[in-house]
Design an enzyme around this catalytic site. Structure first.
Site, PDB file in Angstrom:
ATOM      1  CD  GLU A 185      -2.886  -0.988   2.329  1.00  0.00           C
ATOM      2  OE1 GLU A 185      -3.840  -1.822   2.098  1.00  0.00           O
ATOM      3  OE2 GLU A 185      -2.815  -0.255   3.305  1.00  0.00           O
ATOM      4  CD  GLU A 386      -3.727  -6.022   3.748  1.00  0.00           C
ATOM      5  OE1 GLU A 386      -4.589  -4.910   4.115  1.00  0.00           O
ATOM      6  OE2 GLU A 386      -2.420  -5.896   3.836  1.00  0.00           O
TER       7      GLU A 386
END
Length: 482
Positions: A185, A386
């Protein structure tokens, strides 16, 4: 009699498998993701990352003043924890190697031998338990020393030091780890540290944010270049990046709303997705940043490095969509340039919400992401790296026998997986699903406010207990579907 009973049971299992509504491809990854700074604790760590420093100086910023010192005690209990991950049927797990644990001297990439020993034992234990280790190189854990000395990701010198760290990881662990990730991320680093003040150093500086965005892309490409020249790649290893993709939906199909949503896609999604897969930034983003005089500093050589070193696979973290509308009030220029100049966030009336996180629940977006990857990104090999349901006060769901009935989490996963399955059936090249997270973990300033794990942890005792969702994923993994 025992053999007859066994044959009957196996026959019933085969029938049940044939009747599964959602059957996934062979060798599908059924796993979960965590990270070093969120699970290990600071035990014997020689250097601090930015979160260690933030907690030491401003503990009041963290929920219930809980910091990263102990986390889920993985440093001390990794054998038992990995055994529990095996017990719930996980065949793959992503975690990270902490830059601040492994490296003693950041300038030379001299390693700490205790840390090398620890990560060797962790990797070997995963392999011993039959779990594929996926190793990430950066999960928000920038050494604070490098922020204080060079400005962290604002500096290309730090980019080069990160490459030295990555090279050391490949040399030390690449004989056993076949799947690597450069960043988790990276957009959150840009947003949290330089735009919206939810990560240290909590700046609001759009021009710095844009340079950091560029430098992170450059760092990822340089690490990929080193990897592809290493023994890791020659031995069949692969390297990718994990991006949090938040599809941007316009409020309406009016041109102004569509234009606003397209900028959000450009800045928050494509700024890492296009570079990772296609090796270039979108022309529309570059033009906008250039027009606003905030375009990053780059060289032709650096842009060629980004172009020539794309990922082997992609990880996608998905939690919520983003909805955008055209700005309704003039942009406030007093704080300088911000991406918010081109859009306002929009809340869809009547949408489903996770009240504990303030996030919209929209499972169909995972289908939209998958089809976008199929159609616009060369149908690159990817996995859902995720996905998760964070719940505050989960202890209220503890039953008399001590188990946690998190049926809401199972429902959440099944709904998202059903849309993922539809995309796979329609040709999207997805090879796995990783939940966030195997064991309840420390989550930055939120600490343990919202729990996500298949396995609960009691912070006072560090006793770990499998939740109902843990038994669910075990069955799903065994059947390769549900």
């Amino acid at each position: 009699m025992q053999l007859v009973a066994f044959d009957r049971r196996r026959g019933k299992e085969r029938i049940r498998e044939m009747n599964l509504k959602y059957k996934f491809p062979a060798k599908f990854w059924w796993g979960a993701a965590t990270s070093g700074p969120q699970s290990e604790g600071r035990f014997y760590k020689k250097n601090d990352n930015v979160f260690d420093y933030w907690y030491d100086t401003e503990p009041q910023d963290f929920f219930n003043r809980v910091g990263p010192n102990v986390a889920s005690n993985f440093y001390n209990s990794y054998k038992e924890d990995i055994s529990m991950m095996k017990q719930i049927g996980l065949n793959s797990v992503r975690t990270s190697i902490q830059w601040t644990r492994l490296i003693k001297d950041f300038e030379t990439a001299e390693v700490d031998e205790d840390a090398v020993c620890f990560y060797n034992k962790v990797i070997d234990e995963f392999l011993k338990q039959g779990i594929l280790p996926v190793m990430n190189l950066h999960h928000f854990d920038l050494p604070v020393e490098l922020y204080k000395k060079y400005g962290g990701w604002e500096s290309k010198k730090v980019v080069d030091m990160f490459v030295l760290f990555a090279k050391k990881c490949f040399e030390l662990f690449g004989d056993r780890v076949k799947h690597w990730v450069t960043f988790n991320e990276p957009m959150v680093i840009v947003e949290g540290e330089y735009l919206y003040q939810f990560h240290y150093p909590k700046l609001v500086d759009g021009k710095k944010a844009v340079q950091v965005l560029y430098n992170l892309n450059l760092a990822s490409a340089k690490v990929i270049e080193v990897f592809h020249k290493s023994v890791c790649a020659q031995n069949g290893g692969e390297i990718g990046i994990v991006l949090n993709l938040t599809p941007s939906y316009p409020r309406s199909q009016e041109e102004k709303d569509v234009k606003a949503a397209n900028f959000v896609e450009d800045f928050f999604n494509r700024s890492f997705l296009d570079t990772a897969v296609k090796g270039k930034f979108t022309e529309s983003l570059v033009e906008t940043l250039k027009k606003d005089n905030v375009l990053w500093e780059s060289t032709d050589e650096e842009l060629k490095t980004i172009h020539d070193n794309t990922v082997d696979f992609l990880g996608v973290n998905y939690y919520q969509p983003r909805r955008a509308k055209a700005k309704e009030e003039p942009f406030d220029e007093s704080k300088g340039w911000m991406p918010d100049k081109y859009f306002d966030d929009y809340k869809l009336p009547g949408c489903r919400m996770n009240p504990y996180r303030g996030w919209e629940i929209y499972p169909q977006a995972i289908y939209d992401i998958a089809i976008n990857i199929r159609d616009n990104y060369n149908n690159i090999s990817w996995y859902l790296s995720e996905n998760g349901m964070g719940v505050e006060g989960e202890e209220k769901y503890i039953k008399e026998d001590g188990s946690i009935d998190d049926q809401y989490r199972i429902d959440f996963y099944e709904e998202h997986l059903s849309w993922l399955h539809k995309a796979i059936e329609e040709g999207s090249n997805c090879f796995g699903f990783h939940a966030w997270t195997p064991i309840d973990c420390w989550s930055w300033s939120n600490a343990y406010k919202n729990r996500y794990g298949y396995i609960a942890v009691d912070l006072a005792t560090q006793i770990k207990t499998i939740k109902k969702s843990g038994y669910w994923i075990k069955k799903v993994a065994a059947q390769n579907g549900f």
